[in-house]
Write a protein that holds these residues in place. Sequence first.
Motif, PDB file in Angstrom:
ATOM      1  N   HIS A 107      65.886 -18.447  94.027  1.00 49.20           N
ATOM      2  CA  HIS A 107      65.618 -18.165  95.435  1.00 49.20           C
ATOM      3  C   HIS A 107      64.898 -16.829  95.572  1.00 49.20           C
ATOM      4  O   HIS A 107      64.983 -15.961  94.697  1.00 49.20           O
ATOM      5  CB  HIS A 107      66.907 -18.167  96.251  1.00 49.20           C
ATOM      6  CG  HIS A 107      67.928 -17.162  95.800  1.00 49.20           C
ATOM      7  ND1 HIS A 107      67.991 -15.895  96.314  1.00 49.20           N
ATOM      8  CD2 HIS A 107      68.915 -17.246  94.883  1.00 49.20           C
ATOM      9  CE1 HIS A 107      68.983 -15.242  95.732  1.00 49.20           C
ATOM     10  NE2 HIS A 107      69.564 -16.039  94.859  1.00 49.20           N
ATOM     11  N   GLU A 108      64.159 -16.730  96.673  1.00 53.21           N
ATOM     12  CA  GLU A 108      63.454 -15.500  97.020  1.00 53.21           C
ATOM     13  C   GLU A 108      63.582 -15.313  98.521  1.00 53.21           C
ATOM     14  O   GLU A 108      63.646 -16.287  99.264  1.00 53.21           O
ATOM     15  CB  GLU A 108      61.966 -15.611  96.683  1.00 53.21           C
ATOM     16  CG  GLU A 108      61.653 -15.851  95.237  1.00 53.21           C
ATOM     17  CD  GLU A 108      60.154 -16.095  95.014  1.00 53.21           C
ATOM     18  OE1 GLU A 108      59.341 -15.661  95.846  1.00 53.21           O
ATOM     19  OE2 GLU A 108      59.834 -16.733  94.012  1.00 53.21           O
ATOM     20  N   THR A 109      63.602 -14.081  98.964  1.00 52.45           N
ATOM     21  CA  THR A 109      63.558 -13.806 100.395  1.00 52.45           C
ATOM     22  C   THR A 109      62.422 -12.834 100.650  1.00 52.45           C
ATOM     23  O   THR A 109      62.010 -12.080  99.766  1.00 52.45           O
ATOM     24  CB  THR A 109      64.879 -13.196 100.909  1.00 52.45           C
ATOM     25  OG1 THR A 109      65.174 -12.025 100.146  1.00 52.45           O
ATOM     26  CG2 THR A 109      66.020 -14.183 100.790  1.00 52.45           C
ATOM     27  N   ALA A 110      61.901 -12.894 101.852  1.00 48.65           N
ATOM     28  CA  ALA A 110      60.810 -12.005 102.254  1.00 48.65           C
ATOM     29  C   ALA A 110      61.035 -11.643 103.713  1.00 48.65           C
ATOM     30  O   ALA A 110      61.891 -12.218 104.382  1.00 48.65           O
ATOM     31  CB  ALA A 110      59.461 -12.713 102.071  1.00 48.65           C
ATOM     32  N   THR A 111      60.259 -10.720 104.222  1.00 53.13           N
ATOM     33  CA  THR A 111      60.421 -10.311 105.616  1.00 53.13           C
ATOM     34  C   THR A 111      60.053 -11.440 106.574  1.00 53.13           C
ATOM     35  O   THR A 111      60.503 -11.458 107.702  1.00 53.13           O
ATOM     36  CB  THR A 111      59.558  -9.073 105.928  1.00 53.13           C
ATOM     37  OG1 THR A 111      58.201  -9.381 105.601  1.00 53.13           O
ATOM     38  CG2 THR A 111      60.023  -7.866 105.160  1.00 53.13           C
ATOM     39  N   MET A 112      59.263 -12.395 106.130  1.00 52.76           N
ATOM     40  CA  MET A 112      58.831 -13.492 106.992  1.00 52.76           C
ATOM     41  C   MET A 112      59.307 -14.848 106.478  1.00 52.76           C
ATOM     42  O   MET A 112      58.635 -15.851 106.663  1.00 52.76           O
ATOM     43  CB  MET A 112      57.307 -13.496 107.102  1.00 52.76           C
ATOM     44  CG  MET A 112      56.734 -12.274 107.789  1.00 52.76           C
ATOM     45  SD  MET A 112      57.103 -12.232 109.540  1.00 52.76           S
ATOM     46  CE  MET A 112      56.015 -13.512 110.120  1.00 52.76           C
ATOM     47  N   GLY A 113      60.458 -14.900 105.818  1.00 48.99           N
ATOM     48  CA  GLY A 113      60.957 -16.194 105.399  1.00 48.99           C
ATOM     49  C   GLY A 113      61.730 -16.167 104.103  1.00 48.99           C
ATOM     50  O   GLY A 113      62.172 -15.110 103.641  1.00 48.99           O
ATOM     51  N   TRP A 114      61.871 -17.371 103.498  1.00 47.55           N
ATOM     52  CA  TRP A 114      62.641 -17.518 102.270  1.00 47.55           C
ATOM     53  C   TRP A 114      62.190 -18.760 101.518  1.00 47.55           C
ATOM     54  O   TRP A 114      61.511 -19.620 102.062  1.00 47.55           O
ATOM     55  CB  TRP A 114      64.137 -17.569 102.559  1.00 47.55           C
ATOM     56  CG  TRP A 114      64.567 -18.594 103.572  1.00 47.55           C
ATOM     57  CD1 TRP A 114      64.669 -18.422 104.922  1.00 47.55           C
ATOM     58  CD2 TRP A 114      64.946 -19.957 103.325  1.00 47.55           C
ATOM     59  NE1 TRP A 114      65.092 -19.583 105.515  1.00 47.55           N
ATOM     60  CE2 TRP A 114      65.267 -20.548 104.556  1.00 47.55           C
ATOM     61  CE3 TRP A 114      65.054 -20.739 102.170  1.00 47.55           C
ATOM     62  CZ2 TRP A 114      65.690 -21.865 104.689  1.00 47.55           C
ATOM     63  CZ3 TRP A 114      65.466 -22.068 102.289  1.00 47.55           C
ATOM     64  CH2 TRP A 114      65.785 -22.605 103.539  1.00 47.55           C
ATOM     65  N   GLN A 115      62.594 -18.824 100.243  1.00 44.44           N
ATOM     66  CA  GLN A 115      62.303 -19.982  99.401  1.00 44.44           C
ATOM     67  C   GLN A 115      63.484 -20.216  98.469  1.00 44.44           C
ATOM     68  O   GLN A 115      64.016 -19.283  97.885  1.00 44.44           O
ATOM     69  CB  GLN A 115      61.039 -19.741  98.583  1.00 44.44           C
ATOM     70  CG  GLN A 115      60.655 -20.927  97.717  1.00 44.44           C
ATOM     71  CD  GLN A 115      59.357 -20.658  96.979  1.00 44.44           C
ATOM     72  OE1 GLN A 115      59.372 -20.048  95.916  1.00 44.44           O
ATOM     73  NE2 GLN A 115      58.259 -21.087  97.569  1.00 44.44           N
ATOM     74  N   THR A 116      63.904 -21.481  98.362  1.00 42.90           N
ATOM     75  CA  THR A 116      64.959 -21.868  97.443  1.00 42.90           C
ATOM     76  C   THR A 116      64.490 -23.078  96.651  1.00 42.90           C
ATOM     77  O   THR A 116      63.924 -24.007  97.223  1.00 42.90           O
ATOM     78  CB  THR A 116      66.269 -22.199  98.192  1.00 42.90           C
ATOM     79  OG1 THR A 116      66.764 -20.995  98.793  1.00 42.90           O
ATOM     80  CG2 THR A 116      67.333 -22.758  97.260  1.00 42.90           C
TER      81      THR A 116
END
Length: 174
Positions: A107-116
């Motif tokens: 998983h990754e997170t960012a200031t404008m969203g996320w990904q799993t």
Amino acid sequence: DLAIQSTWDGHALPALAARVAFRATPEAIEVRATVTSALPLREPTTAPGCRTDRLWEHDVVELFLAGPSTYLEIELGPRGRYLVLGFAGPRQRIADHAELVPSSLSHETATMGWQTTLALPRALLPIGFDRLNVFAHLSGQLLAFAPLAGAHPDFHQPERFPRIAWEPSSVPGH
């Protein structure tokens, strides 16, 4: 690669909110949910990277894979949270897959969203699955890849999911 570009009932979204990509390997199916949103994130208090009951009550992307007699619901949430459930018919749960340990999870997170991204054993897939749909719950909005009919949101309509074409060698049980 499937883009979620409308509300659950078919109203167009002004911007792409979520995308799901999946691919099959000889051992697993890998599902990746990517969410782009500046809205506040609604996430559970469970630890990152774990199975989370009732994940659908928070920000989540749900992939439904349907076969002739069963369907699988794969939910992916922020920070690697996931839930996998099996059904014999609409809302007729037959498997919680509580013992499931994904073969890989990232998983990754960012200031404008996320990904799993989650990889599941192919044995979990419904035999002969030929329909799918993808939904997202984002900041209180209910979104769909293929909108469904009805006066109220009901994602458990496998008979209305779009048909997909698979090479026979890529479908379990064929």
